[in-house]
Design an enzyme around this catalytic site. Structure first.
Site, short mmCIF file in Angstrom:
data_model
loop_
_atom_site.label_atom_id
_atom_site.label_comp_id
_atom_site.label_asym_id
_atom_site.label_seq_id
_atom_site.Cartn_x
_atom_site.Cartn_y
_atom_site.Cartn_z
N ILE A 47 0.90 -1.16 0.00
CA ILE A 47 0.00 0.00 0.00
C ILE A 47 0.93 1.20 0.00
O ILE A 47 1.63 1.44 0.99
CB ILE A 47 -0.87 0.06 1.28
CG1 ILE A 47 -1.60 -1.25 1.48
CG2 ILE A 47 -1.79 1.26 1.24
CD1 ILE A 47 -3.00 -1.30 1.03
N CYS B 227 13.81 11.05 1.12
CA CYS B 227 13.02 9.89 1.56
C CYS B 227 13.35 8.71 0.66
O CYS B 227 14.06 8.85 -0.32
CB CYS B 227 11.53 10.22 1.47
SG CYS B 227 10.99 10.49 -0.23
N CYS C 163 10.85 6.74 -0.71
CA CYS C 163 9.59 6.28 -1.33
C CYS C 163 9.80 5.75 -2.75
O CYS C 163 9.22 4.74 -3.14
CB CYS C 163 8.59 7.43 -1.36
SG CYS C 163 8.36 8.23 0.21
N ASP D 267 0.37 12.27 10.69
CA ASP D 267 0.02 11.45 9.53
C ASP D 267 -1.49 11.56 9.30
O ASP D 267 -2.28 11.13 10.11
CB ASP D 267 0.41 9.97 9.80
CG ASP D 267 0.45 9.16 8.50
OD1 ASP D 267 1.19 8.17 8.43
OD2 ASP D 267 -0.29 9.54 7.55
N ARG E 255 -3.17 10.28 6.80
CA ARG E 255 -3.68 9.30 5.82
C ARG E 255 -4.73 8.36 6.39
O ARG E 255 -4.76 8.07 7.56
CB ARG E 255 -2.49 8.47 5.28
CG ARG E 255 -1.55 9.27 4.41
CD ARG E 255 -0.39 8.43 4.01
NE ARG E 255 0.46 8.12 5.18
CZ ARG E 255 1.49 7.28 5.10
NH1 ARG E 255 1.77 6.65 3.97
NH2 ARG E 255 2.26 7.04 6.16
N LYS F 50 -0.27 0.87 8.98
CA LYS F 50 -0.80 0.24 7.76
C LYS F 50 -1.27 -1.19 8.08
O LYS F 50 -2.32 -1.63 7.61
CB LYS F 50 0.27 0.16 6.68
CG LYS F 50 0.53 1.48 5.96
CD LYS F 50 1.47 1.28 4.79
CE LYS F 50 1.79 2.60 4.12
NZ LYS F 50 2.80 2.46 3.04
N1 LIG Z 1 4.46 15.51 5.45
C1 LIG Z 1 5.54 14.83 5.00
N2 LIG Z 1 5.33 13.76 4.21
C2 LIG Z 1 6.44 13.09 3.77
C3 LIG Z 1 7.76 13.46 4.10
N3 LIG Z 1 8.61 12.59 3.48
C4 LIG Z 1 7.82 11.69 2.80
N4 LIG Z 1 6.53 12.02 2.99
C5 LIG Z 1 5.33 11.33 2.54
O1 LIG Z 1 5.25 10.14 3.31
C6 LIG Z 1 4.56 9.19 2.57
C7 LIG Z 1 5.41 7.91 2.55
O2 LIG Z 1 4.51 6.92 2.48
P1 LIG Z 1 4.85 5.36 2.22
O3 LIG Z 1 6.26 5.24 1.76
O4 LIG Z 1 3.77 4.80 1.36
O5 LIG Z 1 4.65 4.67 3.59
P2 LIG Z 1 5.27 4.81 4.98
O6 LIG Z 1 4.23 5.40 5.87
O7 LIG Z 1 6.57 5.51 4.90
O8 LIG Z 1 5.52 3.29 5.42
P3 LIG Z 1 6.15 2.11 4.58
O9 LIG Z 1 4.99 1.30 4.06
O10 LIG Z 1 6.98 1.37 5.57
O11 LIG Z 1 6.96 2.73 3.47
C8 LIG Z 1 4.30 9.76 1.17
O12 LIG Z 1 2.99 10.31 1.12
C9 LIG Z 1 5.32 10.88 1.11
O13 LIG Z 1 4.91 11.97 0.27
C10 LIG Z 1 7.92 14.60 4.95
O14 LIG Z 1 9.04 14.98 5.32
N5 LIG Z 1 6.80 15.24 5.37
ZN LIG Z 2 8.87 10.27 -0.19
#
Ligand SMILES: Nc1nc2c(ncn2[C@@H]2O[C@H](COP(=O)(O)OP(=O)(O)OP(=O)(O)O)[C@@H](O)[C@H]2O)c(=O)[nH]1
Ligand SMILES: [Zn+2]
Length: 308
Positions: A121, A136, A138, A208, A210, A236
């Site tokens: 997800i 990050c 991601c 968070d 979400r 999650k």
């Molecule tokens: N507000 C904010 N959002 C961030 C930052 N860095 C990354 N993100 C957001 O964090 C989210 C990362 O989500 P995922 O990688 O799907 O999931 P996760 O919650 O990190 O958990 P995993 O499933 O372990 O990867 C994305 O929506 C990114 O845009 C930040 O510094 N600030």
């Molecule tokens: Zn990211």
């Protein structure tokens, strides 16, 4: 949470994508829902993982051509194909409930919900996925999830892959739900000393924002129930793991590639800080304790309201 209070979703279209990785074709599904006006997606590995809402017969005057155009077909499209429900080349045929128009399950054409399906997800991250950001991981996670689903076993980690079957639910929840504009402001606050949680709070957002219920509804629509979830995020797991509908049978860790000793992995001070905060403040289940190289002049703690 029961099915009735999940968002109502509908798969509007599905298309086959040959991939640049040399792996199997994937099937991109686009969803609409009754909670927001975003186009959430499912990246599906496996032609036989079928969206119930896409394949359901729409109306008596719906044509086979209509069905093929929206992607509700079995097997492979080819020039001159006439029927969506029958692929004569592959000898595959879909059956439907005559009253409801629902697709009927048949082992020969449709993925079995009792199978353990490898699932990620994933939340949209424009910066990490499209413009080489090292803040990050991601982008790395999205890529690795696809590669893991495509193989039966990942050599250097011995993690069991999806062997060509699996789903990446791609939720348009940029910035942990606060959107790209607010995330850019959060980045500036992080350059001023805040961490990723403090920055959200300073912008008057929760750490968070979400909600993964649209992701759950999409997985149910795809006929998935036993899930091997690719994540380090306990929230999650909790939100997905709610029987009787979905069942998280295993958490598959997403270990940063650089931690696996692979030079190709992202290596940056910002990423170390991001991962550290996710472990220490968001309870992320990363495999090993994160050994961070503190810079001597950096303050250990930055209170949420002031910046050192
Ligand atoms: N507000 C904010 N959002 C961030 C930052 N860095 C990354 N993100 C957001 O964090 C989210 C990362 O989500 P995922 O990688 O799907 O999931 P996760 O919650 O990190 O958990 P995993 O499933 O372990 O990867 C994305 O929506 C990114 O845009 C930040 O510094 N600030
Ligand atoms: Zn990211």
């Amino acid at each position: 949470m029961t099915i009735s209070n999940l968002p109502k979703i509908e798969c509007i279209a599905r298309a086959r994508l040959p991939t640049t990785t040399g792996g199997p074709d994937i099937f991109l599904h686009l969803y609409r829902n009754d909670r927001d006006d975003k186009e959430h997606l499912a990246i599906v590995f496996g032609e036989d993982i079928r969206s119930r809402s896409l394949f359901k017969r729409k109306s008596q005057n719906e044509t086979q051509q209509d069905r093929m155009i929206r992607g509700a077909y079995v097997g492979k499209l080819y020039p001159g194909r006439k029927s969506a429900d029958v692929d004569e080349n592959l000898n595959l045929k879909l059956e439907f409930d005559q009253k409801t128009g629902e697709l009927l399950f048949d082992e020969r054409t449709t993925w079995n919900r009792s199978n353990n399906t490898l699932v990620r997800i994933h939340s949209e991250c424009y910066t990490g996925e499209n413009v080489w950001s090292a803040r990050c991981d991601c982008g790395e996670q999205l890529d690795r999830a696809g590669r893991l689903i495509a193989v039966d076993n990942e050599e250097h980690t011995n993690i069991k892959g999806g062997d060509g079957h699996g789903v990446i639910v791609y939720l348009r929840q940029e910035g942990r739900g606060i959107g790209l504009g607010e995330k850019l402001k959060a980045y500036n606050l992080q350059d001023l000393g805040a961490d990723t949680v403090q920055a959200n709070i300073m912008l008057n957002h929760p750490p968070d924002l979400r909600d993964f219920s649209i992701g759950k509804a999409i997985l149910i629509d795809l006929g998935i129930s036993n899930i091997r979830l690719l994540t380090n995020n306990p929230d999650k797991i909790d939100q997905i793991n709610s029987p009787p509908v979905l069942n998280c049978t295993e958490r598959v860790p997403m270990i940063p590639i650089n931690w696996l000793g692979d030079e190709k992995g992202i290596k940056s001070k910002e990423l170390e800080g991001y991962l550290k905060t996710k472990i220490e403040k968001m309870g992320h289940l990363l495999q090993k304790p994160l050994i961070l190289h503190h810079h001597p002049n950096e303050k250990e703690e930055v209170s949420a309201n002031t910046i050192a």
